[in-house]
Enzyme design. Sequence first.
Site, PDB file in Angstrom:
ATOM      1  N   ASN A  64       0.830  -1.206   0.000  1.00 24.80           N
ATOM      2  CA  ASN A  64       0.000   0.000   0.000  1.00 24.80           C
ATOM      3  C   ASN A  64       0.867   1.259   0.000  1.00 24.80           C
ATOM      4  OD1 ASN A  64      -2.430  -1.378  -0.068  1.00 24.80           O
ATOM      5  ND2 ASN A  64      -2.539  -1.555   2.159  1.00 24.80           N
ATOM      6  N   HIS A 105      -1.296  -7.965   5.730  1.00 27.22           N
ATOM      7  CA  HIS A 105      -2.530  -8.143   6.528  1.00 27.22           C
ATOM      8  C   HIS A 105      -2.175  -8.942   7.766  1.00 27.22           C
ATOM      9  CE1 HIS A 105      -5.803  -7.049   3.410  1.00 27.22           C
ATOM     10  NE2 HIS A 105      -4.927  -6.093   3.641  1.00 27.22           N
ATOM     11  N   TYR A 110      -0.543  -9.451  -2.379  1.00 28.10           N
ATOM     12  CA  TYR A 110       0.145  -8.211  -1.996  1.00 28.10           C
ATOM     13  C   TYR A 110       1.633  -8.238  -2.360  1.00 28.10           C
ATOM     14  CZ  TYR A 110      -4.159  -6.938   0.241  1.00 28.10           C
ATOM     15  OH  TYR A 110      -5.473  -6.627   0.453  1.00 28.10           O
ATOM     16  N   ARG A 152      -6.410 -14.135  -0.478  1.00 32.30           N
ATOM     17  CA  ARG A 152      -7.839 -14.296  -0.749  1.00 32.30           C
ATOM     18  C   ARG A 152      -8.136 -14.216  -2.248  1.00 32.30           C
ATOM     19  NH1 ARG A 152      -7.480  -8.792   0.640  1.00 32.30           N
ATOM     20  NH2 ARG A 152      -8.669  -7.455  -0.749  1.00 32.30           N
ATOM     21  N   GLU A 187      -6.876 -15.362   4.431  1.00 32.32           N
ATOM     22  CA  GLU A 187      -7.999 -14.555   4.883  1.00 32.32           C
ATOM     23  C   GLU A 187      -9.236 -14.635   3.981  1.00 32.32           C
ATOM     24  OE1 GLU A 187      -6.337 -10.628   4.686  1.00 32.32           O
ATOM     25  OE2 GLU A 187      -6.496 -10.543   2.513  1.00 32.32           O
ATOM     26  N   GLU A 236     -14.689 -28.783  -3.760  1.00 39.15           N
ATOM     27  CA  GLU A 236     -15.308 -29.056  -2.470  1.00 39.15           C
ATOM     28  C   GLU A 236     -14.327 -28.484  -1.452  1.00 39.15           C
ATOM     29  OE1 GLU A 236     -15.984 -33.192  -1.626  1.00 39.15           O
ATOM     30  OE2 GLU A 236     -16.825 -32.741   0.351  1.00 39.15           O
ATOM     31  N   TYR A 296     -17.973 -31.738   5.760  1.00 39.70           N
ATOM     32  CA  TYR A 296     -19.336 -31.219   5.892  1.00 39.70           C
ATOM     33  C   TYR A 296     -20.161 -31.554   4.658  1.00 39.70           C
ATOM     34  CZ  TYR A 296     -17.464 -28.425   9.733  1.00 39.70           C
ATOM     35  OH  TYR A 296     -16.888 -28.031  10.905  1.00 39.70           O
TER      36      TYR A 296
HETATM   37 CA    CA Z   1     -17.600 -31.933   2.247  1.00 40.77          CA
END
Ligand code: CA
Length: 719
Positions: free
Chosen positions: A186, A236, A245, A299, A382, A416, A428
Site C-alpha cells: 500500500n 494483513h 500483496y 484471498r 484470509e 469441495e 461437511y
Molecule cells: Ca464436504
Amino acid sequence: MMHIKILKTVIFICWVCCLQPAFSRPLYGGIYERTAERLPVFDTIMNRVWQQTKTGVPRSTTVYNLLRSIQPNGKWNDVDYTDRTIAKWKPAAHLEHLRVLVNAYVAEGAMYGDSLYNAIQHAFEYWYSVDPKSANWWHNEIGAPQDLGELLIGMRYAKKQIPQSLEDSLLQRMKRGDVFKQTGANKTDVALHYFYRALLTSDTALFSLAVSQIFEPLTLVHYKEGLQYDYSYLQHGPQLQISSYGNVFLTGIVGMAYYVHGTIYALDEQKLALLSGYYRNTYLKAIRGAWSDFNIEGRGISRKNALDKHGEEKRLPLMNQIDPLHSEDWNAAAQRTSGVKSASFDVPAFDRHFWIGDYTLHLRPQYSFNVRMVSTRTKRCEAGNLENLLGRYLSDGSTNLQRSGSEYYNIMPVWEWDKIPGVTSRDYVNDRPTTVQWGEQGSTAFAGGVSDGVYTASAYVQHYDSVQLKKSWFLFDREIVCLGAGIRSEADEQVTTTINQCWLRGDVFTSDKKQKTLKKEQVAISSKEAAWVWHDSIGYYFPQGGDMRISNAVQSGNWNKINNSFSDELLSGKVFKLWFNHGAKPQNASYSYIVLPAVNNVAEMKKYDAKQIHVIANNDSVQAVQHEGLGVIQIVFYKAGKVDVSGFSFSVDKSCIAMIRNAGESNATIYVADPTQLEDAVNITVRNIKTGKQKILHVDLPIKEMAGSTVSAAFNNIN
Ligand code: CA
C-alpha cells in the site's frame, strides 16, 4: 517537454473568464506550486513512464462510441458515479474511458479533430467536479490518483495540452493517501502517485521522497508486514501473501526500479539484491509453467484467473534492464510463463522452507510440490471484502502439486472446500464458510521444516475446527512421503484427509482396476498392500492401504459463492478427487501415502515398488522416514524421543525436526530446525547401536529472525 514558469493565479482567472462560461463548467482550479527548473532526467523518466503505461492504439470504433456517448458536461451515462462498491467500483469506468481517449489522442489525435480533445478536457473536468468516492479507501487513495497521474502524463505527449489550471486542479486532487501511514504494497502504491505528481510538477524534493518511499519496503522485516528474513512476503498481519500483496509490492518496485535505472535515482546494490532474490527465488519459484501455486494468492484464490501468470512476460524484460546479471533466469521465466517453453524448462531442483511464512517450496524439473501451514506466529489465508468465503482450511498443510501447472487453474468454483489437497478436516455436507475476517491466527506453535536446500521435511501440528493431528511431508526426488498420525475429533462429521482434488485429465487407474465410469464416490482400492492410484502422470502409493475414496465425477459451482464480486453463473467440470475417510470421531487414526509426481504411464506405475522408502515411525510422538537410495533420514520429533535407524540411534531432548545425510559415512551431517521457534538449543545424542559408541551434539538453535531456520552439525567417526 513544456516548461512551466507561469503565474498560475493569473492564468487561472484569465482562463476561467475568457474561455469558460461561468456556469456550464465545473469550477476547478487549484494552484500547484512547481519548481522553476526541470531536470533532463525527469524527461527521460517520464518518457519511460509513458511507454510503460500507454495502451495500444485504441480501435477507432471504441473511440467514436465514447465520443458519441459522452455528454456535453463530460459525463458518460453508462457510468454510475454514485456507486461506492468496495471491490469493483463502478466510477473507475470513467477513468478507463478517459484512458482510451487519451491514448487515441496522443497516438492519432489528428484523425479525430477537436472533438476528441474537447471530450478529454470535459471528462477531466467532470471527474474533478463530481469527485466520486468508494467505500473502499483503496480506490480513493490509490486507484484513482494513480489513474489521474498516468492520464496527465499521457497528455504531456499530446499535441495540445489540457489547460494549466485544469491540470493543477487534478494534481491537487491527486494529493490523497498518506505515504507515511501506509506499509508494504500500500505504501508503494501511494508513493507511485506521489512520483507521478513529482514528475508532472518537476518537484525534485517530492520526487526523491516518492522514490525513496517506493524503495523503502525493500528491506527485511520480522513478522511485520513486508519482505521477511526468509524471503517470504507477509501482509494483513503475519499472513502469507507471496503473490497477491507480494505481487503488488513487486509491481511497484520493479516499475520504479525500471523507471529510474541508469539514473542517479537507481536502486542501490543492496536493495537490488533483495528485489532480485525475492522475485527469482520466491515469487517465480512458486509458479509452475504459467500458473501459480494456489497457496500464494491470498484471498485472491477466489478470483477468476488468479493463477494465470502469462502476464509475467511483460514485467520480466524490465528485470533484464534492472538486473542484467541474472538475465538467464529472467529469460527462462519469461519463456515458461509465456508458454514458449515447457514448464520444466531450465527448472533446477530447489528446496526452501520459509520459517517465517510457514510455507515450503519443493521443486524438481518435473514438478512442484509446495506446502502451506500456519502457526501461532502467522495467520490463516484470509476472507475479506466478501472474497474467499470458503477458504477456511487453506492453511492446514495444503499441498499444491503441479506438473503442467494448470492442474488447479480456475477449479475453485467447483472445488469441495473441505477437501483442499493435503488437508485433514471435517467433511461437511455443505462447505462451511469462514467466520473470522482478514485472517485468523493459527492455533499451534509447531509448524516448520528442516532443509538443506535439496531435501526437506516439513511438519505441522493441527488443532483446528475440533480436529487434531500431526502431519508431515518428506520431500525427496521421485517421491514425497506424507504422514498423518494422532487424528482425533469429537465432532459428528466424518474426518477426511484429501490427497488431491484437481481437474480430471484422462483416465484414472488403480491397482485394482481402471476406473472408467463417472461415479460420485466410491472406495478407491480394496487391496491393503502396495495399493496405488494413477492419474494425469502422477502416482499415489499407499504402503498401508486404508479407507481410500475416489471420485472422478462432474462437480458444479460458481464464483459467486466464494467471491461476491463474481457471477453466479453455474460452472461444471470433471474433477479427480482422492481422499482417506477416517470415519466419524476418530481416535488416534493415521494415514500414509507416497506421491510419485512423475510417472508417465500405468506400466511404469505397476513397476514401482517402495523398497527404497522406509516409514520408520508414524505416531503421535514421532514421524520418520528413511530414503535408503538417497541416504537421507528425516525425523519429526513432536517431543523429546529416540529413533533407531540405519544402525544408529538418534535421540533428542526437545521437539525438533531433523534430517540426517550420509549416516555412517565420513561426511555424515545432521540438520536441525525448531518448528516452535521457542528453544535456543537442542541436544542430540547419536549412538552407534552395534558398538555402543556415542556422541552428544549440543546444537545452538538460531534466534530472532533466524529462529526456525535450519542449522547443521557433523557427526562422523562414531564407530
Ligand atoms: Ca464436504
